[in-house]
Scaffold this motif. Sequence first.
Motif, PDB file in Angstrom:
ATOM      1  N   UNK A  99      10.210   4.894  26.613  1.00  0.00           N
ATOM      2  CA  UNK A  99       9.012   5.101  27.440  1.00  0.00           C
ATOM      3  C   UNK A  99       9.378   5.367  28.898  1.00  0.00           C
ATOM      4  N   UNK A 100      10.474   4.779  29.379  1.00  0.00           N
ATOM      5  CA  UNK A 100      10.881   5.031  30.757  1.00  0.00           C
ATOM      6  C   UNK A 100      11.457   6.442  30.903  1.00  0.00           C
ATOM      7  N   UNK A 101      12.214   6.895  29.894  1.00  0.00           N
ATOM      8  CA  UNK A 101      12.695   8.276  29.917  1.00  0.00           C
ATOM      9  C   UNK A 101      11.525   9.245  29.846  1.00  0.00           C
ATOM     10  N   UNK A 102      10.522   8.899  29.066  1.00  0.00           N
ATOM     11  CA  UNK A 102       9.320   9.721  28.947  1.00  0.00           C
ATOM     12  C   UNK A 102       8.592   9.826  30.280  1.00  0.00           C
ATOM     13  N   UNK A 103       8.437   8.707  30.967  1.00  0.00           N
ATOM     14  CA  UNK A 103       7.761   8.718  32.268  1.00  0.00           C
ATOM     15  C   UNK A 103       8.541   9.558  33.271  1.00  0.00           C
ATOM     16  N   UNK A 108       5.385  10.838  35.696  1.00  0.00           N
ATOM     17  CA  UNK A 108       4.199   9.987  35.734  1.00  0.00           C
ATOM     18  C   UNK A 108       4.634   8.569  36.095  1.00  0.00           C
ATOM     19  N   UNK A 109       3.704   7.748  36.646  1.00  0.00           N
ATOM     20  CA  UNK A 109       4.060   6.362  36.985  1.00  0.00           C
ATOM     21  C   UNK A 109       4.528   5.597  35.746  1.00  0.00           C
ATOM     22  N   UNK A 176      -6.506   1.997  34.098  1.00  0.00           N
ATOM     23  CA  UNK A 176      -7.470   3.026  33.692  1.00  0.00           C
ATOM     24  C   UNK A 176      -7.292   4.338  34.447  1.00  0.00           C
ATOM     25  N   UNK A 177      -6.853   4.277  35.688  1.00  0.00           N
ATOM     26  CA  UNK A 177      -6.656   5.512  36.453  1.00  0.00           C
ATOM     27  C   UNK A 177      -5.513   6.344  35.875  1.00  0.00           C
ATOM     28  N   UNK A 178      -4.426   5.670  35.494  1.00  0.00           N
ATOM     29  CA  UNK A 178      -3.298   6.394  34.907  1.00  0.00           C
ATOM     30  C   UNK A 178      -3.675   7.039  33.580  1.00  0.00           C
ATOM     31  N   UNK A 179      -4.569   6.399  32.823  1.00  0.00           N
ATOM     32  CA  UNK A 179      -4.935   6.916  31.503  1.00  0.00           C
ATOM     33  C   UNK A 179      -5.748   8.203  31.581  1.00  0.00           C
ATOM     34  N   UNK A 180      -6.290   8.528  32.737  1.00  0.00           N
ATOM     35  CA  UNK A 180      -7.067   9.751  32.895  1.00  0.00           C
ATOM     36  C   UNK A 180      -6.191  10.963  33.199  1.00  0.00           C
TER      37      UNK A 180
END
Length: 381
Positions: A99-103, A108-109, A176-180
């Motif tokens: 998940x960190x490599x993905x970010x 993305x944060x 919730x902000x990141x999920x948008x």
Amino acid sequence: MWWLSAIGGIAALVTGLLGPSDALDVIQRIAPVLVFLVAVTVIAGLADAAKVFDVAAREAAHLARGRMWRLWLLVVVLATALTIVLSLDTCAVLLTPVVLAMARQLEIPPKLFAFTTVWLAGTASMLLPVSNLTNLLALHQFDRLGLGLRDYLGLSWRPAIAAILITVVVLAVLFHKDLRRSYEVPPTPDLDDKVLFWGSAAVCLALGPAFVTGIDVAWPASIGALVLVVLFAVRRRAELTWVLVPWRLVITVVGLFLVVGALTAHGLEGLLSDIAGNGNGLAAHLRLTGTAALGANAVDNLPAYLAMEPVASADGTRMMLLLIGVNCGCLLTLWGSLATLLWRDRCRAAGVHISWWSFLWRGLILTPLVLTGAVLAVSLG
């Protein structure tokens, strides 16, 4: 943290609070845990060097088709399934780098996915005995009470579901902000060495079935680490450095167990019994679980479980309440569980800084809700 643990362990030995024979017993008990810790950390480090996690991250991003909420739900499912079937430590070691490599690739944060992984590694670790080392330790006491696997599952499934659902809701609210957000799917990373990639991927995939065979988890982890060390020695020797060995984590775990061993030898059980109480009803259940959670956050959940097992050994319900406390309640401090230590080590290796305060204030929101919901599920069930 590691140096505080070292000072505490040394003080327990020097002052005579823990005798040499008792200290040896502690080391012998935790030796398989230490071997597992070192082995899986080496596997994770070498698999990362082989770009296993970069490729896995890209595939996950492709499946979510550019929508952050889809990607997050995929991580939720993966973290929950990995934890339930393969244990929270495996989830922390294998999914965190993905998940960190993905970010990093998606720009993305990273904290949404980092906290999703570590929180679900804790709160999803109730359902099966293999999901958490504390559950495996508890099987001995369940057996003494005449309770088998079916009885364990009968007690665990309600609080397990409650803990997972509450965790997902809290994550959705906090982030919730990141999920948008949306993102562009990156290209597949180039592979420098396909032999290292496929060999490392095979070892990571083989750990899953190996961990559920009932064999001591230190054995398959050690074999996997040895295979990768040999493979890298042949094809890319420069990657084999002492940085791969998590010596700080080893010192932390040994020191914590020595301190708890010393305290247990000098009346800790009686003190914990007075604090946790022995009544029935919702208030008494919350008291026992809360005491276990505080102990886990103070000294790590494994020594906390061992210290409190005699307090909760009267029946299966009290044992499950203890497991809720040490499994789901250890999310306030960065040393609350071995999985959290492994997770932070993977975060540090990926250049993601998680401060103790950042971890604590989010944990103060999640932990009371999860504990209350899980205890209610037990009490009402």
